[in-house]
Design a protein around this motif. Structure first.
Motif, mmCIF file in Angstrom:
data_model
loop_
_atom_site.group_PDB
_atom_site.id
_atom_site.type_symbol
_atom_site.label_atom_id
_atom_site.label_comp_id
_atom_site.label_asym_id
_atom_site.label_seq_id
_atom_site.Cartn_x
_atom_site.Cartn_y
_atom_site.Cartn_z
ATOM 1 N N LEU A 118 0.821 -1.202 0.000
ATOM 2 C CA LEU A 118 0.000 0.000 0.000
ATOM 3 C C LEU A 118 0.862 1.262 0.000
ATOM 4 N N GLN A 119 1.918 1.274 0.776
ATOM 5 C CA GLN A 119 2.788 2.446 0.819
ATOM 6 C C GLN A 119 3.409 2.725 -0.556
ATOM 7 N N VAL A 120 3.816 1.670 -1.240
ATOM 8 C CA VAL A 120 4.393 1.840 -2.577
ATOM 9 C C VAL A 120 3.324 2.302 -3.560
ATOM 10 N N LYS A 152 0.727 3.692 12.972
ATOM 11 C CA LYS A 152 1.920 4.500 12.719
ATOM 12 C C LYS A 152 2.001 4.950 11.266
ATOM 13 N N ILE A 153 1.579 4.091 10.341
ATOM 14 C CA ILE A 153 1.811 4.338 8.911
ATOM 15 C C ILE A 153 0.605 4.924 8.193
ATOM 16 N N ILE A 154 -0.569 4.350 8.399
ATOM 17 C CA ILE A 154 -1.734 4.689 7.587
ATOM 18 C C ILE A 154 -2.123 6.171 7.654
ATOM 19 N N PRO A 155 -2.100 6.806 8.850
ATOM 20 C CA PRO A 155 -2.506 8.227 8.874
ATOM 21 C C PRO A 155 -1.665 9.131 7.977
ATOM 22 N N GLU A 162 -8.331 6.115 4.590
ATOM 23 C CA GLU A 162 -8.979 6.284 5.892
ATOM 24 C C GLU A 162 -9.927 5.150 6.286
ATOM 25 N N PRO A 163 -10.610 4.481 5.331
ATOM 26 C CA PRO A 163 -11.485 3.378 5.746
ATOM 27 C C PRO A 163 -10.776 2.300 6.566
ATOM 28 N N ILE A 164 -9.470 2.165 6.394
ATOM 29 C CA ILE A 164 -8.729 1.160 7.155
ATOM 30 C C ILE A 164 -8.818 1.441 8.647
ATOM 31 N N LEU A 165 -8.875 2.712 9.006
ATOM 32 C CA LEU A 165 -8.848 3.108 10.412
ATOM 33 C C LEU A 165 -10.230 3.153 11.052
ATOM 34 N N ALA A 166 -11.262 2.851 10.284
ATOM 35 C CA ALA A 166 -12.623 3.025 10.793
ATOM 36 C C ALA A 166 -12.875 2.218 12.060
#
Length: 422
Positions: A118-120, A152-155, A162-166
């Motif tokens: 995802l980061q890439v 640590k990474i997603i924000p 953002e849906p990952i953090l829901a």
């Protein structure tokens, strides 16, 4: 990586021949993945796929890019990364050849790998892979270490992920309140026996919601919550009192096994309710109701036909009485002297006769109940009686202690401490 990762069909192009990453015969672009440590790997790719899947490659291969490297008679695009990111860059390039409309389920090889990809994908501007990664990470369970990495990474990756953090966002107060109110109503109801396990789970959840530990409780007890809890417990006690009156009208309690089981369940619910009411500091109404009904409760149990089932009923009665007496003995609920004395005179004789019966009850045999006794119940109850007695006028103290010394059940409760402090 699955062989599926290496295939893609050009839709809408003049050819329907599948292209494959690394296929030099059809490749028109070389992607060089390079690291600061000197690693330099080449992957033979296809410009149509790179442009379609990645904004980064679309920009690099456009006419607006000022320079164009040539390698093996092909356009060459350099991608720089850290050594730890190298494999994820390769994975992203391979995913270009299989992801269509963000649909892919089983090619992530775990949460940690998906986070790296995802980061890439965000770095290279790959919307389809971003969507696929988000769908995967949002749907699968996380280990604690994975959750820490996600936080640590997603924000840092922007609104598109953002849906990952829901699932980690705090629940708003109105939602928690709605859950609490529905749960307390069910937890204090009398559903069909088949739903008893579900009701027990609801009761445990309510205790958790109101418990303070290292973290703050999920819910702060305000007037609305206290009012609803009191109303629910009032209805619970009303059902208990109605059944008590019905049992007293019978010649022998337990003539109806169903009523006895219902009586036990209601006693268990009242015992649990005492814990919730104590947490919320609203025990008074239940204490007063139990005090008013104490003579009837003792009478109902005494007139019951002796059975192994009755022993469990006595234990449930003792459990509730112990919590009620504790609230009185330690000042949680303040009562006049006459009422405190009345509670001692009703429940002291009951528990000292009930204890040896309960202690000697066997749990062997098909019809015998499985008694789950709190090992500290009797000791706690004994201390409560001492506290209540010591707070009575000396004349009443002397009367109680004299009766205790003359009773055959002098072993329990041991009132020596009260006797010594007079």
């Amino acid at each position: 990586m699955s062989t599926l990762l290496s295939r893609h069909v050009f839709k809408g192009s003049e050819t329907s021949t599948p292209s494959q990453i690394g296929d030099r015969s059809t490749s028109d672009v070389v992607v060089r993945i390079r690291t600061e440590d000197g690693r330099d790997d080449r992957l033979y790719c296809h410009s149509q796929i790179l442009i379609e899947k990645s904004k980064y490659f679309a920009d690099r291969l456009s006419e607006n890019w000022p320079t164009c490297q040539i390698l093996d008679s092909r356009n060459c695009v350099d991608v720089y990364c850290q050594e730890s990111e190298f494999d994820h860059h390769v994975s992203v390039l391979r995913l270009f050849y299989i992801i269509v409309d963000g649909l892919v389920d089983d090619l992530w090889h775990g949460v940690k790998n998906a986070i790296g990809i995802l980061q890439v994908a965000v770095k290279l501007g790959c919307p389809q892979i971003i969507t696929a990664c988000v769908n995967y990470l949002e749907a699968v369970p996380w280990e604690e270490s994975e959750e820490e990495e996600i936080l640590k990474i997603i924000p840092r990756l922007g609104s598109q992920v953002e849906p990952i953090l829901a699932r980690l966002l705090p629940v708003n107060h109105s939602s928690i309140m709605a859950i609490f109110l529905s749960t307390i109503r069910f937890a204090t109801s009398s559903p069909l026996p088949i739903m008893n396990d579900l009701k027990s789970s609801a009761q445990e959840q309510l205790e958790y919601m109101l418990t303070e530990d290292d973290d703050a409780p999920l819910l702060t007890a305000d007037d609305e919550i206290k009012s609803e809890v009191k109303e629910c417990v009032k209805r619970l006690y009303g059902r208990f009192n109605n059944l008590l009156e019905a049992l007293l009208s019978e010649v022998e309690l337990s003539s109806d096994g169903g009523k006895m089981q219902s009586f036990q369940r209601l006693l268990s619910d009242l015992s649990w309710a005492c814990q919730i009411l104590t947490k919320l500091e609203i025990m008074r109404e239940l204490v007063c109701n139990w005090m008013d009904a104490s003579d009837k409760i003792v009478k109902a149990v005494k007139q019951a036909r002796p059975t192994t089932e009755l022993i469990e009923t006595k234990l449930r009665v003792v459990e509730v009485a112990a919590k009620i007496l504790e609230a009185i003995g330690y000042g949680t609920v303040i009562l006049p002297t006459a009422k405190r004395l009345h509670m001692v005179k009703v429940w002291l004789p009951f528990v000292r006769v009930a204890k040896p019966v309960i202690d000697s009850a066997t749990t062997t045999g098909d019809d015998a109940p499985t008694l789950k006794m709190d090992s500290e119940l009797w000791q706690s109850l004994e201390s409560t009686f001492v506290s209540i007695i010591l707070a009575l006028p000396s004349v009443e103290q002397a009367e109680i202690l004299t009766e205790w010394l003359e009773n055959e059940h002098i072993q329990y409760p041991d009132l020596t401490e009260a006797f010594e402090k007079r």
